[in-house]
Design a protein around this motif. Structure first.
Motif, short mmCIF file in Angstrom:
data_model
loop_
_atom_site.label_atom_id
_atom_site.label_comp_id
_atom_site.label_asym_id
_atom_site.label_seq_id
_atom_site.Cartn_x
_atom_site.Cartn_y
_atom_site.Cartn_z
N ILE A 105 45.60 -28.10 10.98
CA ILE A 105 46.17 -27.69 9.70
C ILE A 105 46.17 -26.17 9.61
CG2 ILE A 105 45.64 -29.79 8.40
CD1 ILE A 105 43.13 -28.41 7.31
N LEU A 106 47.06 -25.65 8.80
CA LEU A 106 47.11 -24.23 8.52
C LEU A 106 46.93 -24.07 7.02
CD1 LEU A 106 47.54 -21.36 9.59
CD2 LEU A 106 49.99 -21.68 9.24
N LEU A 107 45.82 -23.45 6.64
CA LEU A 107 45.51 -23.25 5.23
C LEU A 107 45.87 -21.83 4.82
CD1 LEU A 107 41.90 -24.80 5.25
CD2 LEU A 107 44.03 -25.94 4.59
N GLU A 108 46.41 -21.70 3.63
CA GLU A 108 46.60 -20.37 3.07
C GLU A 108 45.68 -20.27 1.87
OE1 GLU A 108 49.98 -17.19 1.73
OE2 GLU A 108 50.50 -18.81 3.10
N ILE A 109 44.70 -19.38 1.98
CA ILE A 109 43.68 -19.23 0.94
C ILE A 109 43.58 -17.75 0.58
CG2 ILE A 109 41.27 -19.62 0.32
CD1 ILE A 109 41.16 -21.70 2.61
N MET B 197 35.54 -16.34 -3.47
CA MET B 197 35.63 -17.75 -3.06
C MET B 197 34.59 -18.00 -1.97
SD MET B 197 38.98 -19.87 -1.95
CE MET B 197 39.02 -21.27 -3.01
N ARG B 198 33.90 -19.13 -2.09
CA ARG B 198 32.84 -19.49 -1.14
C ARG B 198 33.16 -20.86 -0.54
NH1 ARG B 198 27.98 -21.82 -1.81
NH2 ARG B 198 26.36 -21.17 -0.42
N ILE B 199 33.26 -20.89 0.79
CA ILE B 199 33.70 -22.08 1.51
C ILE B 199 32.62 -22.50 2.52
CG2 ILE B 199 35.45 -23.01 3.07
CD1 ILE B 199 37.37 -20.84 1.86
N ILE B 200 32.27 -23.77 2.52
CA ILE B 200 31.35 -24.32 3.52
C ILE B 200 32.18 -24.83 4.69
CG2 ILE B 200 29.65 -26.14 4.01
CD1 ILE B 200 28.61 -24.01 2.06
N ILE B 201 31.76 -24.50 5.91
CA ILE B 201 32.49 -24.91 7.12
C ILE B 201 31.59 -25.79 7.97
CG2 ILE B 201 33.74 -24.14 9.16
CD1 ILE B 201 34.13 -21.44 7.69
N LEU B 202 32.09 -26.99 8.28
CA LEU B 202 31.36 -27.99 9.07
C LEU B 202 32.18 -28.44 10.26
CD1 LEU B 202 30.32 -30.42 6.20
CD2 LEU B 202 28.94 -28.61 7.20
N SER B 203 31.48 -28.97 11.23
CA SER B 203 32.14 -29.68 12.33
C SER B 203 31.09 -30.56 13.00
CB SER B 203 32.72 -28.69 13.34
OG SER B 203 33.50 -29.37 14.29
N TYR C 17 20.27 -26.23 14.57
CA TYR C 17 21.42 -26.85 13.90
C TYR C 17 22.14 -25.73 13.16
CZ TYR C 17 18.71 -31.08 14.72
OH TYR C 17 18.00 -32.10 15.30
N SER C 18 23.41 -25.94 12.84
CA SER C 18 24.12 -24.87 12.12
C SER C 18 25.37 -25.38 11.41
CB SER C 18 24.51 -23.75 13.09
OG SER C 18 25.39 -24.23 14.10
N PHE C 19 25.81 -24.56 10.45
CA PHE C 19 27.10 -24.72 9.78
C PHE C 19 27.53 -23.32 9.37
CE2 PHE C 19 23.85 -25.25 6.53
CZ PHE C 19 24.31 -24.50 5.45
N GLY C 20 28.68 -23.22 8.74
CA GLY C 20 29.19 -21.90 8.39
C GLY C 20 29.45 -21.74 6.91
N ILE C 21 29.48 -20.48 6.50
CA ILE C 21 29.89 -20.11 5.15
C ILE C 21 30.93 -19.01 5.28
CG2 ILE C 21 29.21 -19.14 2.93
CD1 ILE C 21 26.44 -20.31 3.36
N LEU C 22 32.05 -19.22 4.61
CA LEU C 22 33.10 -18.20 4.56
C LEU C 22 33.17 -17.69 3.13
CD1 LEU C 22 35.63 -16.58 5.37
CD2 LEU C 22 36.95 -18.69 5.14
N GLU C 23 33.01 -16.39 2.97
CA GLU C 23 33.18 -15.77 1.68
C GLU C 23 34.44 -14.92 1.74
OE1 GLU C 23 29.69 -14.39 -0.44
OE2 GLU C 23 28.48 -15.23 1.19
N ILE C 24 35.31 -15.14 0.78
CA ILE C 24 36.56 -14.38 0.75
C ILE C 24 36.52 -13.45 -0.45
CG2 ILE C 24 39.07 -14.47 0.61
CD1 ILE C 24 38.94 -17.28 1.81
N THR C 25 36.54 -12.16 -0.15
CA THR C 25 36.65 -11.14 -1.18
C THR C 25 37.94 -10.39 -0.86
OG1 THR C 25 35.24 -9.69 0.16
CG2 THR C 25 34.15 -10.98 -1.54
N ASP C 26 37.83 -9.14 -0.47
CA ASP C 26 39.01 -8.44 0.01
C ASP C 26 39.10 -8.55 1.53
OD1 ASP C 26 36.75 -6.91 0.31
OD2 ASP C 26 37.76 -5.00 -0.06
N GLU C 27 38.21 -9.37 2.11
CA GLU C 27 38.23 -9.67 3.54
C GLU C 27 37.61 -11.05 3.77
OE1 GLU C 27 35.61 -7.17 5.88
OE2 GLU C 27 34.37 -6.79 4.13
#
Length: 165
Positions: free
Chosen positions: A73-77, A1-7, A143-153
């Motif tokens: 919010i609390l997300l469960e992913i 799973m690949r998630i883009i993180i912004l603020s 400038y910046s943003f984030g990427i979260l990749e979920i594998t086994d971590e």
């Protein structure tokens, strides 16, 4: 799973459009998480056209955004619990306020914004992540943003860039 993180996009005040590097990274992402200070419902609608969106409101967001978003919010992913909060408030640092927002929850990570300062670190076994801002770097070099990749971590990374074009 690949998630883009912004603020802290602060649109349209700080930019009329999202930076090209961010738009490219959004292609094919599974989820977009925004940690507040969107400033316009139009940005929320634009992001929803690209991927599912989860997010919170920040201190500069209007009543229209506050009506559809929560303060935290609390997300469960994929079995991980991820807290999302903007981090604004009085007293303490943005980071400490963000940690305290989830004191009563068991979380694997806390995503926050507000300071526009990119953060990625471990605090008492919890990953703290602030993506910075893709449109308002303030005194940061990039400038910046984030990427979260979920594998086994959970793998959090920043994407840094020089131009918001």
């Amino acid at each position: 799973m690949r998630i883009i993180i912004l603020s802290d996009t602060h649109m349209p005040r700080k930019s009329k459009k999202l930076p090209g590097v961010l738009l490219n990274e959004m292609n094919g992402c599974d989820l977009i998480i925004h940690a507040g200070d969107w400033q316009s419902i139009e940005l929320y609608e634009e992001l929803k056209e690209r991927a599912p969106v989860e997010g919170v409101y920040g201190n500069t967001d209007n009543d229209e955004l506050r009506a559809i978003l929560k303060e935290k919010i609390l997300l469960e992913i994929e079995g991980y619990k991820i807290g999302v909060v903007h981090g604004h408030g009085r007293g303490k640092t943005t980071e400490k306020r963000s940690i305290e927002a989830f004191d009563d929850e068991e979380v694997d990570a806390v995503i926050f914004g507000h300071s526009h300062i990119p953060v990625k670190k471990l605090h008492n076994g919890v990953i703290l992540f602030n993506p910075g801002s893709p449109t308002d770097k303030r005194r940061m070099p990039n400038y910046s943003f984030g990427i979260l990749e979920i594998t086994d971590e959970l793998i959090f990374n920043h994407v840094f860039f020089n131009s918001k074009e």
